[in-house]
Design a protein around this motif. Structure first.
Motif, PDB file in Angstrom:
ATOM      1  N   GLU A   1       0.971  -1.466   0.005  1.00 17.51           N
ATOM      2  CA  GLU A   1       0.164   0.125  -0.062  1.00 17.51           C
ATOM      3  C   GLU A   1       0.865   1.090   0.593  1.00 17.51           C
ATOM      4  OE1 GLU A   1      -3.355   2.448   2.663  1.00 17.51           O
ATOM      5  OE2 GLU A   1      -2.725   0.723   3.314  1.00 17.51           O
ATOM      6  N   HIS A   2       1.755   2.056   1.131  1.00 12.91           N
ATOM      7  CA  HIS A   2       3.160   2.384   1.148  1.00 12.91           C
ATOM      8  C   HIS A   2       3.393   2.359  -0.368  1.00 12.91           C
ATOM      9  CE1 HIS A   2       3.166   1.537   5.495  1.00 12.91           C
ATOM     10  NE2 HIS A   2       2.531   2.398   5.247  1.00 12.91           N
ATOM     11  N   PHE A   3       4.244   1.878  -0.577  1.00 12.83           N
ATOM     12  CA  PHE A   3       4.543   1.257  -2.603  1.00 12.83           C
ATOM     13  C   PHE A   3       3.913   2.344  -2.761  1.00 12.83           C
ATOM     14  CE2 PHE A   3       6.133   0.317  -6.106  1.00 12.83           C
ATOM     15  CZ  PHE A   3       7.972   0.749  -6.105  1.00 12.83           C
ATOM     16  N   GLY A   4       2.324   1.674  -3.575  1.00  8.74           N
ATOM     17  CA  GLY A   4       1.907   1.971  -4.168  1.00  8.74           C
ATOM     18  C   GLY A   4       1.318   3.237  -4.305  1.00  8.74           C
ATOM     19  N   ALA A   5       0.959   3.617  -2.729  1.00  9.88           N
ATOM     20  CA  ALA A   5       0.614   5.295  -2.766  1.00  9.88           C
ATOM     21  C   ALA A   5       1.708   6.339  -3.276  1.00  9.88           C
ATOM     22  CB  ALA A   5       0.618   5.894  -2.085  1.00  9.88           C
ATOM     23  N   ILE A   6       3.097   6.319  -2.847  1.00  7.65           N
ATOM     24  CA  ILE A   6       4.068   6.885  -3.202  1.00  7.65           C
ATOM     25  C   ILE A   6       4.602   6.934  -5.203  1.00  7.65           C
ATOM     26  CG2 ILE A   6       6.968   7.118  -3.350  1.00  7.65           C
ATOM     27  CD1 ILE A   6       5.106   7.866  -0.517  1.00  7.65           C
ATOM     28  N   ALA A   7       4.325   5.302  -5.557  1.00  7.37           N
ATOM     29  CA  ALA A   7       4.775   5.433  -7.052  1.00  7.37           C
ATOM     30  C   ALA A   7       3.455   6.569  -7.773  1.00  7.37           C
ATOM     31  CB  ALA A   7       4.852   4.499  -7.260  1.00  7.37           C
ATOM     32  N   GLY A   8       1.691   6.417  -7.041  1.00  6.45           N
ATOM     33  CA  GLY A   8       1.507   6.823  -7.297  1.00  6.45           C
ATOM     34  C   GLY A   8       1.147   8.515  -7.283  1.00  6.45           C
ATOM     35  N   HIS A   9       1.790   9.151  -6.168  1.00 11.43           N
ATOM     36  CA  HIS A   9       2.488  10.577  -6.111  1.00 11.43           C
ATOM     37  C   HIS A   9       3.434  10.979  -7.002  1.00 11.43           C
ATOM     38  CE1 HIS A   9      -1.185  10.682  -2.917  1.00 11.43           C
ATOM     39  NE2 HIS A   9       0.156  10.336  -2.285  1.00 11.43           N
ATOM     40  N   LEU A  10       4.219   9.936  -7.359  1.00  8.42           N
ATOM     41  CA  LEU A  10       5.543  10.320  -8.100  1.00  8.42           C
ATOM     42  C   LEU A  10       4.404  10.415  -9.599  1.00  8.42           C
ATOM     43  CD1 LEU A  10       8.374  10.555  -9.590  1.00  8.42           C
ATOM     44  CD2 LEU A  10       8.069   8.217  -9.383  1.00  8.42           C
ATOM     45  N   GLN A  11       3.409   9.596 -10.002  1.00  5.34           N
ATOM     46  CA  GLN A  11       3.314   9.581 -11.326  1.00  5.34           C
ATOM     47  C   GLN A  11       2.262  10.482 -11.782  1.00  5.34           C
ATOM     48  OE1 GLN A  11       0.761   6.089 -12.984  1.00  5.34           O
ATOM     49  NE2 GLN A  11      -0.289   6.895 -14.458  1.00  5.34           N
ATOM     50  N   ALA A  12       1.526  10.816 -10.398  1.00  2.99           N
ATOM     51  CA  ALA A  12       0.636  11.878 -10.883  1.00  2.99           C
ATOM     52  C   ALA A  12       1.301  13.201 -10.838  1.00  2.99           C
ATOM     53  CB  ALA A  12      -0.312  12.262  -9.484  1.00  2.99           C
ATOM     54  N   SER A  13       2.730  13.991  -9.876  1.00  2.84           N
ATOM     55  CA  SER A  13       3.152  14.528  -9.957  1.00  2.84           C
ATOM     56  C   SER A  13       4.029  15.258 -11.244  1.00  2.84           C
ATOM     57  CB  SER A  13       4.623  14.565  -8.937  1.00  2.84           C
ATOM     58  OG  SER A  13       3.592  15.024  -7.633  1.00  2.84           O
ATOM     59  N   MET A  14       4.202  13.587 -12.375  1.00  5.42           N
ATOM     60  CA  MET A  14       4.648  14.026 -13.335  1.00  5.42           C
ATOM     61  C   MET A  14       3.715  14.306 -13.999  1.00  5.42           C
ATOM     62  SD  MET A  14       7.812  11.047 -13.361  1.00  5.42           S
ATOM     63  CE  MET A  14       6.322  10.083 -13.659  1.00  5.42           C
ATOM     64  N   GLU A  15       2.330  14.090 -14.796  1.00  9.00           N
ATOM     65  CA  GLU A  15       0.827  13.937 -14.952  1.00  9.00           C
ATOM     66  C   GLU A  15       0.620  15.875 -15.098  1.00  9.00           C
ATOM     67  OE1 GLU A  15      -2.076  11.306 -13.538  1.00  9.00           O
ATOM     68  OE2 GLU A  15      -0.863   9.760 -15.355  1.00  9.00           O
ATOM     69  N   GLU A  16       0.641  16.186 -13.863  1.00 12.43           N
ATOM     70  CA  GLU A  16       0.930  18.157 -12.971  1.00 12.43           C
ATOM     71  C   GLU A  16       1.195  18.175 -13.676  1.00 12.43           C
ATOM     72  OE1 GLU A  16       0.289  20.083  -8.990  1.00 12.43           O
ATOM     73  OE2 GLU A  16      -0.406  18.697  -9.414  1.00 12.43           O
ATOM     74  N   LEU A  17       2.735  18.193 -13.465  1.00 10.55           N
ATOM     75  CA  LEU A  17       3.365  19.079 -14.787  1.00 10.55           C
ATOM     76  C   LEU A  17       3.926  18.455 -16.096  1.00 10.55           C
ATOM     77  CD1 LEU A  17       6.692  18.849 -12.031  1.00 10.55           C
ATOM     78  CD2 LEU A  17       4.635  20.760 -12.239  1.00 10.55           C
ATOM     79  N   GLY A  18       2.673  17.990 -16.864  1.00 11.02           N
ATOM     80  CA  GLY A  18       2.628  17.594 -18.314  1.00 11.02           C
ATOM     81  C   GLY A  18       4.272  16.904 -19.006  1.00 11.02           C
TER      82      GLY A  18
END
Length: 163
Positions: free
Chosen positions: A121-138
């Motif tokens: 769960e922790h790993f998934g959350a962190i990876a999800g935040h990494l992906q979402a951050s990159m998406e947010e930044l285009g």
């Protein structure tokens, strides 16, 4: 896509992590360029260069930790962490892993996460935040996919089966 397959959730994973395991695989993040002349070597452009270099890594780190610290599933890993120092370390790691000029002399992913009791769960959350951050930044989807594949490759050094 990778993030959706793995229920990602892990704070310090990405903190000092998704970025330490990424280090050994940073070569996968280069994309071929055009040949300028016959017989000339192919020039490669790293993700680091494609997304904007050091300034982009700074912004990615800021956006990423904002998401991580707002997430109760993983923010406890950073309770007693000097976040200014953590972000500087993370930026340096990202620069290195994504093909920038930085040299990584920090701990391995395994060493950095030993004893942290990081779960799927922790790993998934962190990876999800990494992906979402990159998406947010285009960031281009192909580059996001490459980064997430590298992040996924760090799983076994970060996640501990017993939590």
């Amino acid at each position: 896509k990778i993030l959706k397959q793995v229920n990602m959730s892990s704070d310090l994973i990405i903190g000092a992590s998704v970025f330490v395991g990424l280090a050994g695989v940073w070569l996968l993040l280069s994309s071929g360029g055009k040949k300028d002349c016959p017989g000339c070597p192919v020039k490669k452009t790293s993700i680091y260069d494609k997304v904007g270099g050091s300034a982009a890594m700074e912004k990615l780190t800021q956006v990423f930790y904002k998401k991580v610290l707002a997430d109760d599933r993983v923010n406890g890993f950073f309770k007693n962490t000097d976040m200014k120092a953590q972000q500087a370390k993370q930026k340096k790691f990202l620069c290195f892993v994504l093909g920038g000029p930085e040299k990584w002399r920090g701990k391995s992913m395994k060493e950095a996460h030993a004893g942290m009791k990081i779960t799927e769960e922790h790993f998934g959350a962190i990876a999800g935040h990494l992906q979402a951050s990159m998406e947010e930044l285009g960031v281009a989807q192909s580059d996001i996919n490459d980064v997430m594949a590298i992040a996924a490759s760090t799983h076994d050094d970060i996640v501990h089966p017993r939590g």
